[in-house]
Every structure is written in C-alpha cells, then in structure tokens.
Design an enzyme around this catalytic site. Structure first.
Site, PDB file in Angstrom:
ATOM      1  N   ARG A   5      37.389 -73.201  11.270  1.00 50.76           N
ATOM      2  CA  ARG A   5      37.863 -73.851  12.468  1.00 50.76           C
ATOM      3  C   ARG A   5      39.618 -74.163  12.146  1.00 50.76           C
ATOM      4  O   ARG A   5      40.187 -74.305  13.153  1.00 50.76           O
ATOM      5  CB  ARG A   5      37.409 -75.311  12.533  1.00 50.76           C
ATOM      6  CG  ARG A   5      36.117 -75.513  13.112  1.00 50.76           C
ATOM      7  CD  ARG A   5      36.206 -75.405  14.418  1.00 50.76           C
ATOM      8  NE  ARG A   5      35.012 -75.285  15.322  1.00 50.76           N
ATOM      9  CZ  ARG A   5      34.178 -76.132  15.455  1.00 50.76           C
ATOM     10  NH1 ARG A   5      34.251 -77.312  15.083  1.00 50.76           N
ATOM     11  NH2 ARG A   5      32.904 -75.815  16.022  1.00 50.76           N
ATOM     12  N   LYS A  42      19.800 -93.128  14.775  1.00 51.68           N
ATOM     13  CA  LYS A  42      19.402 -92.105  13.762  1.00 51.68           C
ATOM     14  C   LYS A  42      18.485 -92.409  12.856  1.00 51.68           C
ATOM     15  O   LYS A  42      18.232 -93.581  12.265  1.00 51.68           O
ATOM     16  CB  LYS A  42      20.755 -91.717  12.972  1.00 51.68           C
ATOM     17  CG  LYS A  42      20.522 -90.524  12.575  1.00 51.68           C
ATOM     18  CD  LYS A  42      21.959 -89.756  12.017  1.00 51.68           C
ATOM     19  CE  LYS A  42      22.007 -88.362  11.409  1.00 51.68           C
ATOM     20  NZ  LYS A  42      23.379 -87.797  11.211  1.00 51.68           N
ATOM     21  N   GLU A  58      38.665 -80.497  11.334  1.00 52.23           N
ATOM     22  CA  GLU A  58      39.067 -79.971  10.205  1.00 52.23           C
ATOM     23  C   GLU A  58      40.563 -79.400  10.904  1.00 52.23           C
ATOM     24  O   GLU A  58      41.283 -79.219   9.770  1.00 52.23           O
ATOM     25  CB  GLU A  58      38.195 -78.551  10.268  1.00 52.23           C
ATOM     26  CG  GLU A  58      36.829 -78.816   9.617  1.00 52.23           C
ATOM     27  CD  GLU A  58      35.720 -79.341  10.247  1.00 52.23           C
ATOM     28  OE1 GLU A  58      36.091 -79.239  11.634  1.00 52.23           O
ATOM     29  OE2 GLU A  58      34.762 -79.898   9.915  1.00 52.23           O
TER      30      GLU A  58
END
Ligand SMILES: Cc1ncc(C[n+]2csc(CCOP(=O)(O)OP(=O)(O)O)c2C)c(N)n1
Ligand SMILES: CC(=O)[C@@H](O)[C@H](O)COP(=O)(O)O
Ligand SMILES: [Mg+2]
Length: 637
Positions: free
Chosen positions: A403, A286, A375
């Site tokens: 969610r 990343k 979640e």
C-alpha cells in the site's frame, strides 16, 4: 443427536432465506451464530468479526436480490455468515485449508462474492465502480459496501467516499461500527463516530423523524428526500457540526442497532427506494453472542483452536520450550533499543498486537504510535520524524506495505531518511492466502536506491539487524522476517553490530553451494545435513543482505563452486536469486545456478508446510534439487 440447525439446515442460498417469514430470521441468526462458533472453534480462522455481522448478513441477503445486487465486504474477514448462506455451508469445514474455500470473499469461489478482498478499505471504491457500471448500462442494480469502523481509517475509504459523493450512483455504504479494529480502533474519526452514536439529542430526533417517515408509507421517494434534507440540517444544528458523511453528499442514516434483524430488514427495504449515495451507520458488537469473544475482542479476532464451552484457547503442549515468535523478538528488542536510544519510536498501522509493538506501547506509550489502518500515512509519518533526527521503527506486514510503495520511494528513500521498516509476515504466511503472502517485497524494494534490505536467519540475527540499523542511521533499512516461530530458544544474546553488506558461511561443503536469505535458510541447513548422509556435501551461505549484496562472498563462491542453488521465501522474478544471477552473469565462466523461490503465480491458502512443499522450498524440495544438480546437468532457471 437433535439437529442443531433446523432452520439453517434448510437454507442453501438466499432464495431459501427469502421464503421465511421475517419473524423466523431471529432464530435463523441464532443458528447461524452457533454454526460459526461450532466451526471456528475447531477450524481456526477469523471469528469475532463474523459474529458481529450475523444479523446484518441475514438482513442483506433477505432484502436484496444477491448476487444480482452486488454485496462487497471490506477486508472480508467478517464474511463467514455470508459464505454459509450462499451455498458453502456444506464445505465450510474446509475454510482456509489447502485446496479448501478461502477465508475471504473470492470471485473465483462464488458469484455471491462480487469482489475479492483481504486488504482493508477497498470496498467503497469497488462498489462505486460497480454502481456506475450498472448505471451506464441502465441496470437497476443495488450495490452495497459493508465497511468496518477500522477499515474506514484507511485513506482509500475516503477516496471512495469523496468520489461516491460526487456521483449520483446507487450505492449503499453500510458502516459496521463496533469501535474495534483488531485492537481497539484509534483516531479522531473513532471519536466522531462515538459522538454521533452517543449524542442523546440527536438520537431522539432521529427516532422521531424515522417513525414519522414510517407513518407516511405512501410517501414517494421525493417527499422522503425532503424529510431527509430537513433532518440533515436539523441534525447538523443538533450536532453543532455538519454530519461528515452528509457533508460529502452521502445521505446518512442511523445510528441503528446492527443486531436487530427485523429493524434492519425494515430500514434496508426503505433505503432500497432512496436513490443516490447513502450511508447506513450500524452499531454492532465484535464477537456478539459469544461472551468470551465479547469480553476479549482482540484475542478473539482470530483466536486459534478454542473450547467452545469455556472459550479457553486450546494450546498444544510441547515437551521442550518453543522458540519465540519473530514478532515477539521484534517487540522485545524494540523496547530494549528504545530504552537505550531516546531517538527511537515505534509506528504501526493498526497492528499493535499483530506485530507485538504492544510490548513497547505498554511500557513506553509515549514512544509508540498506532496510526490506524493507514500504511501510506505510517511511512510518511515515520519519514517526517526521521527528517527531524528521530529513528522511527515502522512495522508493517509485508503484504500491507504494498500500500505504501510510493511513500517508501518518494518520502523515505529519495530523501535518504533513516526510517527502519520492519516487514513482518514476509514470505509465505499460510492460511490467509494469496492476499496476505508477503512474497513481493524483495522484488519491489530491491530496485530502490539508498535502501538497505536484510533478512535474518534466526532470532539473534534479527536482533543484531535491528541494533545495526539504528546504529547505521545513514538511510532507510528494511528488515523482513516471516510469520510464526524462529529457531532458537536461547535468543536474548547481547547485541552485535553487523558489517553492512556482509553475509556469512554457515556450513562448509564440497559439491555445491546454497545461497540463501532469511529464515528459509534453515530448510537448506536441514536438507544439507540429510544430503551429507549420502555423501553429498553442500555449503550453505547466509547472505543476510539482499542490498547491498556481498559481492566479495559471491566471488568466493563463484571461484569455489560450479553448481549453485539460490533459496528465498519470495518471488523469484526480480528477487534474491535474480540479484545473484545479475552478479554472476557479469563475470566470466558463470556457474550453473538454479533458483528456488515463489514461482510466477499467486499462492493460495494452506499451511506454510503445504505451501513451501508446493513451491519446492521445503527441505525435501531443496534436497531433490540439490541431488539432481549434483548428479546431472540441469538447465539454469
Ligand atoms: C491494508 C490492510 N491493513 C491491515 C489489515 C489487517 N486487518 C485486518 S482486519 C483489521 C481491522 C478491521 O477493523 P474493522 O474494519 O473495524 O472490522 P472489524 O474487525 O471491527 O469487524 C485489520 C487492521 C488489512 N487486512 N489490510
Ligand atoms: C484479516 C487480516 O488481515 C488480519 O486479521 C490478518 O489475517 C492477521 O494476520 P496474522 O494472523 O498473521 O496476524
Ligand atoms: Mg470495527
């Protein structure tokens, strides 16, 4: 000035890319990386993730026939290279700006954006749907989903994998594994992926088999499948456990270097000919290619303005100290409460730095849990802790909490468990746009029995709400507050318990009353102060509680005022204004009520100031509505 992008300058779409020789792809990736660094350093957005998939993006558009072949990005925060290569290089400077291009793939924006994203873990399901639709039509379309290792911790990703393995649809899942989410990735899956990536024996075997495959160029797909099957069983033996993906009937390939664009082109060309569900495991970094981002991957996930040469973040100087961010008030207060009350725990679904739960994690690591991008699990995990007498503070961005709607109802409210849900990023969030505005929570939570819903006018109120919620301990609380900074620099006041269901008069007035909830009430206070200059005296009531509503205070307002405005940073349909209307219409001689809030449409991206103005909930919009209501009769909205 010499053209910084001699090759990229000639690429407006993947057709232009395909005209290049494979060896030209390396300099193309370098120019594309520079373009992203140059752009995002002066127009803030997501950063590290896009740098991590530059080679993958180039290889995908070089090998596949996009947009006929469908490319579905997971989350989509890594899709800047994709946008730049698919006709949006010249408008990329408008990324995330009001009326500019979106920061995420968006079907309205380009045929190359095959599916709209922003929330994680959806790409496999969407891609499988597309692949099966193509199969039913007899279309020879390739469908590729690119999902990160963080997004793979989302349960929906496994629902997609499970179903993909049961269908022989042509889907290629590319796992972009950089060992990071926004913060370092977490969970057993992360350890498993690390095991695959670092297993020496297995990798050597992989390379040998792969090279063998390459030697038999004329091998038909059938023979290749045989070799793959052989590899699968040997691989299991080598790894002393079956490959997770192969056990779900997806052919697993990799791990491969996700920054070797020529190797990626070769593999993707090979994979194109292998039918059925496949997974290519790519190892990336990343922030690849920009040292400051590689060295501080969380900060450079979405870094804001930074100096391109030094990587130093550019902070605008202010004469006076700024109020804190609401997330930091939450984080510091949670630590204070956890020290006071051993029953208190913190739970976050992969947003420790985003919601500042990392403050508690750093000081009391045994009292905080990052459960991954999960979640639904976070809420029911919190419910389980509450069922055992603990007091979990479960922090979820408002739009991500969508969610976990059934978990809030079925696992928390129905059982009346004392979970404290802290919904950060509630209301308009700004540049993240329609997928991230937390505008629906008041409307979708209000109908749920047993639930207490509050929103603070300022930081002191937020602290007192958190303090009161853990004292109450009678059932679930939801505390919603916005992204960004509050109002007060002197906010660390001693805790004061709030009376449940009680609002407060914050400004006296004569001509009309504004009833508000949450920090948007400060826009009303500013509007009222300016209206006072033209002798319009507006009373401001901060209702604090959406549920239970302070009906005693509403009755006082009804008896004193014939003209009322309700104000919320949330959807009008079913929100705070609706709740007030429900009260008033149950009474005789109903006052005139005008509701200000988010209209029945998706609000796109832009600065909060621009979006508040668009919705008429900024100071000027409130002033205009109040002026009109006082001076003429406006129909009740
Ligand atoms: C449902 C949902 N929860 C949380 C987020 C916030 N979020 C955005 S990107 C991200 C990390 C994604 O990690 P990964 O998929 O590995 O992508 P990477 O940034 O490493 O490229 C998270 C948690 C989100 N977008 N959607
Ligand atoms: C892509 C994504 O979902 C996150 O990066 C999100 O954009 C973070 O939002 P904040 O910047 O408000 O923390
Ligand atoms: Mg990742």
């Amino acid at each position: 000035m010499p053209n910084r992008y001699p090759l990229l300058g000639k690429i407006d779409n993947p057709e232009d890319l395909k005209k290049l020789k494979e060896e030209d792809l390396v300099p193309v990736c370098s120019e594309l990386r520079d373009f992203i660094i140059d752009s995002v350093s002066c127009n803030p957005g997501h950063f590290g993730a896009s740098l991590g998939v530059v080679e993958l993006t180039v290889a995908l558009h070089y090998v596949f026939n996009t947009p006929y072949d469908r490319l579905v990005w997971d989350v989509g925060h890594q899709a800047y290279a994709h946008k730049i290569l698919t006709g949006r290089k010249s408008v990329f400077h408008t990324n995330r700006k009001y009326k500019g291009i979106s920061g995420f793939p968006n079907r309205k924006e380009s045929p190359f954006d095959s599916f709209g994203v922003g929330h994680s873990s959806t790409s496999i399901s969407a891609a499988l749907g597309m692949a099966i639709a193509a199969q039913k039509k007899g279309e020879q379309r390739q469908v590729i989903a690119v999902i990160g290792d963080g997004s793979l911790t989302g349960g929906m990703a496994f629902e997609g994998l499970n179903n993909a393995g049961a269908n022989n649809a042509n889907i290629l899942v590319i796992l972009n594994d950089n060992n990071m989410a926004i913060d370092p990735n977490v969970g057993a899956l992360k350890e498993y992926l690390l095991d695959i990536t670092t297993s020496k024996t297995y990798n050597k075997f992989k390379t040998d088999v792969w090279n063998a495959l390459g030697k038999f160029e004329n091998l038909g797909p059938k023979a290749r499948r045989l070799v793959q099957k052989l590899e699968g069983s040997v691989k299991s033996a080598l790894l002393h456990r079956s490959n997770l993906f192969e056990s779900l009937n997806l052919r697993y390939f990799g791990p491969v270097d996700g920054h070797d664009v020529e190797y990626l082109v070769k593999i993707l060309n090979d994979l194109k000919d292998i039918p059925g569900p496949k997974l290519l495991h790519c190892i990336t970094t990343k922030g690849k290619g920009y040292k400051p981002a590689e060295e501080n991957q969380t900060a450079f996930h979405a870094p804001g303005l930074f100096d391109r040469e030094t990587g130093k973040q550019i902070v605008v100087k202010h004469e006076k100290p700024l109020p804190p961010k609401y997330q930091d008030v939450f984080g510091e207060t949670l630590l204070e409460l956890a020290i006071m009350n051993p029953k208190i725990y913190g739970i976050t679904p992969a947003m420790p730095s985003g919601c500042s739960m990392n403050i508690l994690m750093d000081k009391l690591p045994e009292r905080a849990f990052d459960v991954g991008i999960a979640e639904q699990h976070a809420v029911t995990f919190a419910a389980g802790m509450a069922a055992e007498g603990d007091i979990p503070f479960c922090n979820i961005y408002s739009s991500f909490s969508q969610r976990a709607y059934d978990q809030i109802i079925h696992d928390v409210a129905l059982q009346n468990l004392p979970v404290v849900m802290c919904l950060d990023r509630a209301g308009i969030v700004g540049e993240d746009g329609a997928t991230h505005h937390g505008v629906f929570d008041m409307a979708f939570l209000r109908p749920i029995p047993n639930i207490t819903i509050v929103s603070p006018l300022n930081e002191v109120e937020l602290r007192n709400m958190m303090f009161t919620a853990q004292l109450d301990n009678q059932g679930p609380w939801v505390i919603r507050y916005p992204r960004g900074r509050g109002e007060l620099t002197d906010w660390k006041k001693p805790f004061r318990a709030l009376a449940k269901g009680k609002g407060q008069l914050v400004r006296e007035g004569r001509d009309l009353a504004i009833l508000c909830i949450g920090p948007i009430g400060n826009e009303a206070i500013k509007a009222a102060n300016e209206l006072s200059l033209i002798d319009i005296e507006v009373a401001i009531y901060d209702m604090r509680f959406l549920k239970p509503l302070d009906e005693e205070l509403l009755e006082e307002v009804r008896l004193r005022f014939q003209k009322i405005i309700t104000l919320e940073d949330g959807a009008l349909a079913g929100g705070f204004g609706s709740a007030v209307l429900e009260y008033f219409c149950s009474k005789a001689n109903m006052p005139q009520v005008v509701r200000l809030g988010i209209p029945d449409k998706f609000i796109e991206h832009g600065s909060p100031t621009e979006l508040y103005r668009e919705c008429g909930i900024d100071k000027e919009g409130i002033k205009a509505t109040a002026f009109k209501l006082v001076n003429e009769n406006i129909r009740v909205k």
